[in-house]
Design a protein around this motif. Sequence first.
Motif, mmCIF file in Angstrom:
data_model
loop_
_atom_site.group_PDB
_atom_site.id
_atom_site.type_symbol
_atom_site.label_atom_id
_atom_site.label_comp_id
_atom_site.label_asym_id
_atom_site.label_seq_id
_atom_site.Cartn_x
_atom_site.Cartn_y
_atom_site.Cartn_z
ATOM 1 N N ARG A 151 0.861 -1.347 -0.241
ATOM 2 C CA ARG A 151 0.050 -0.063 0.009
ATOM 3 C C ARG A 151 0.928 1.372 0.129
ATOM 4 N N ASP B 27 0.752 -4.690 3.293
ATOM 5 C CA ASP B 27 -0.559 -4.411 4.539
ATOM 6 C C ASP B 27 0.037 -4.423 5.846
ATOM 7 N N ALA C 122 0.836 -0.841 7.521
ATOM 8 C CA ALA C 122 -0.259 -0.219 6.508
ATOM 9 C C ALA C 122 -0.684 1.307 8.094
#
Length: 201
Positions: A2, A144, A147
């Motif tokens: 991300r 992820d 994040a």
Amino acid sequence: MRTVTGLFDDYGDALDAVSDLEAAGVPSDDISIVANNTGDRYSTDSSDAGEGAATGAGLGAAGGGVVGLLTGLGLMAIPGVGPVVAAGWLAATAAGAAAGAVAGGAAGGLIGALTDSGVDEEDAHVYAEGVRRGGTLVTARVDDSLALKAEGILQQRDRVDPAARRSIYAQEGWSRFDESADPYTLDQIERERERYRAMMP
């Protein structure tokens, strides 16, 4: 992966955010920084600034923490923004776009790289305008699993709320980043900084 992004009014806050991201396990190769450099405020003799910046040379982030990232700083000009110092993957993408276009490439490359990596287009325009007005943009590609932590780091370092900043800009008639606009002068940037400092609680 991300993308997390933060616009900072204070260059020092942006550097602290980069350091915190690296300490949290984000590799420096996955972090970018783009800072308005009107008046040559952030260039140093030890950086790669000015050496092949038009083609993106010297813009890749080196390993070894913030010092490594910053030794990769290079200079480029973004239409509508003016001179910036930049390092990392986002900067290299923007520089590559600039090298491939007569005008407007770096701006399009910056906004395009942000949107291609998942940043909302409206926010990407706010970020570009924020750099135009003297700010510093930090962008990181993170797993992820990191994040939420990365978002928290940027928030703790006083990143700008893009929706609130867009509202401030819109009150002046702004709707999106305009690469044909004149870059801000040092005086305009300082007035902008003072305005935001006055808004702080």
